[in-house]
Design an enzyme around this catalytic site. Structure first.
Site, PDB file in Angstrom:
ATOM      1  N   LEU A   1       5.517   1.856 -22.241  1.00 36.98           N
ATOM      2  CA  LEU A   1       4.836   3.221 -21.704  1.00 36.98           C
ATOM      3  C   LEU A   1       4.675   3.106 -20.410  1.00 36.98           C
ATOM      4  O   LEU A   1       3.691   2.893 -20.063  1.00 36.98           O
ATOM      5  CB  LEU A   1       3.542   3.112 -22.741  1.00 36.98           C
ATOM      6  CG  LEU A   1       3.686   2.731 -24.176  1.00 36.98           C
ATOM      7  CD1 LEU A   1       2.164   2.649 -24.834  1.00 36.98           C
ATOM      8  CD2 LEU A   1       4.649   3.162 -25.059  1.00 36.98           C
ATOM      9  N   ASP A   2       5.622   3.688 -19.717  1.00 36.39           N
ATOM     10  CA  ASP A   2       5.520   3.628 -18.283  1.00 36.39           C
ATOM     11  C   ASP A   2       5.180   5.250 -17.792  1.00 36.39           C
ATOM     12  O   ASP A   2       6.153   5.989 -18.102  1.00 36.39           O
ATOM     13  CB  ASP A   2       6.883   3.348 -17.685  1.00 36.39           C
ATOM     14  CG  ASP A   2       6.922   3.018 -16.082  1.00 36.39           C
ATOM     15  OD1 ASP A   2       5.850   3.152 -15.591  1.00 36.39           O
ATOM     16  OD2 ASP A   2       7.873   3.135 -15.468  1.00 36.39           O
ATOM     17  N   GLY A   3       4.454   5.389 -16.964  1.00 36.14           N
ATOM     18  CA  GLY A   3       4.296   6.567 -16.241  1.00 36.14           C
ATOM     19  C   GLY A   3       2.928   7.390 -16.487  1.00 36.14           C
ATOM     20  O   GLY A   3       2.747   8.597 -16.231  1.00 36.14           O
TER      21      GLY A   3
ATOM     22  N   THR B   1      10.352   4.822 -20.095  1.00 31.82           N
ATOM     23  CA  THR B   1      10.375   6.402 -19.518  1.00 31.82           C
ATOM     24  C   THR B   1      10.298   6.147 -17.971  1.00 31.82           C
ATOM     25  O   THR B   1      10.241   4.900 -17.379  1.00 31.82           O
ATOM     26  CB  THR B   1       9.137   7.151 -20.239  1.00 31.82           C
ATOM     27  OG1 THR B   1       8.012   6.034 -19.879  1.00 31.82           O
ATOM     28  CG2 THR B   1       9.122   7.440 -21.517  1.00 31.82           C
TER      29      THR B   1
END
Length: 332
Positions: A41-43, A277
């Site tokens: 879960l990046d960003g 992501t």
């Protein structure tokens, strides 16, 4: 009257979208469907800065995206979902950031246990994966409660990696394997009535000269210095080989199956698709062991921006590469 009309339009649109999504999933189901999909879960924080949102709002927006993707995956028939919620390295962030994420995690864990939640709707069993001892007592207790409450669900599996890194998982598995083999070996020797008999006898034989033989004699024959040294060396090598063989019998080597059995992720199959992501292709110490034969998909969208189209594209790429993945499996 106007409110009733708006409500009818909303219901019609929602129903139409639902039918279209089911039709799309039926088309995708003609090809192979992944069994295990994992998400980094990046960003979330970049999304909040991009839209000038308050601190922590990016994580809340990211949670909504996660719920939507979980729904799509379960409707598609994907059994295992793994999410990288919190790394051990994330504890190095500012204390107030860590506290906010932990508070949000506690809030969402409690929300999962409600009857109308997606967990109950799709019969999801929840596991929290990682070194849970590093979590504060409140979050750890809530995680244990959620795992216990969903223990009877078996339609789908959700693995939430918290206080997790892949290197920590591998070290943990190696330590557990060594301890189990050591404990099993000691127990077996105790049952046989000679806990360290073999090793003691071998060491004793190496150190003592046999009775009735003088130094410089072997099998009753007197040897010259050169031949004596050579004979001793030959016998010494034989004893060392025998000692190594006996050691292997008493302390068997760790096998690959021992390591995999003691992995935190040992209850799930290897990952078919890993989605990260923000366009990043780094694994960031996540599932290094389990992603050896999977697809890495890295859309440019930030995590709160991810949606159905990204999931569909990831599955299409997986189906295109599926023959190669199957070929690799047969080679190992």
């Amino acid at each position: 009257m106007e409110n009733q009309s708006n409500s009818l339009v909303g219901w019609f649109c929602g129903t139409s979208i639902s039918y279209m999504r089911r039709f799309l999933f039926n088309v995708l189901s003609v090809g192979p469907i992944p069994n295990h999909v994992a998400f980094i879960l990046d960003g979330n924080r970049r999304y909040a800065r991009k839209w000038k949102l308050g601190e922590g709002m990016g994580h809340r927006a990211g949670f909504l995206s996660l719920m939507s993707l979980m729904k799509y995956c379960y409707e598609l028939g994907i059994k295992y979902l793994t999410i990288y919620a919190f790394s051990i390295d994330n504890f190095r962030r500012k204390p107030h950031e860590v506290k906010y994420v932990m508070d949000l995690m506690l809030e969402k864990i409690e929300g999962m246990l409600k009857e109308e939640s997606i967990v109950e709707q799709y019969g999801v069993r929840v596991y929290f994966i990682g070194n849970l001892k590093l979590l504060n007592e409140t979050v750890r207790t809530a995680a244990e409660k959620a795992m216990k409450a969903t223990a009877k669900n078996n339609r789908s599996i959700l693995l939430i990696c918290v206080a997790y890194t892949s290197t920590d998982e591998i070290v943990h598995a190696a330590q557990e394997s060594c301890e189990q083999i050591w404990a099993d070996g000691i127990q077996e020797r105790k049952l046989n009535g000679a806990p360290f008999g073999k090793i003691s006898e071998i060491i004793k034989e190496k150190e003592e000269v046999p009775d009735g033989k003088k130094q410089g004699e072997v099998n009753g024959e007197k040897l010259e210095n050169g031949s004596h040294e050579g004979k001793q060396e030959q016998m010494g090598n034989g004893k060392q080989e025998g000692f190594g063989k006996e050691m292997k019998e008493v302390f068997p080597m760790i096998k690959l199956s021992d390591i995999e059995r003691n992995m935190y992720m040992g209850l799930a199959p290897d990952v078919d698709i890993l989605v990260r992501t923000s366009g990043e292709t780094r694994l960031s110490n996540f599932l290094l062991w389990q992603t050896w034969n999977g697809l890495l998909y890295s859309p440019n969208a930030l995590w709160p921006e991810i949606g159905l189209k990204h999931l569909v594209w990831a599955i299409l790429n997986f189906q295109r590469a599926y023959p190669l993945f199957e070929k690799r499996k047969k080679q190992f």
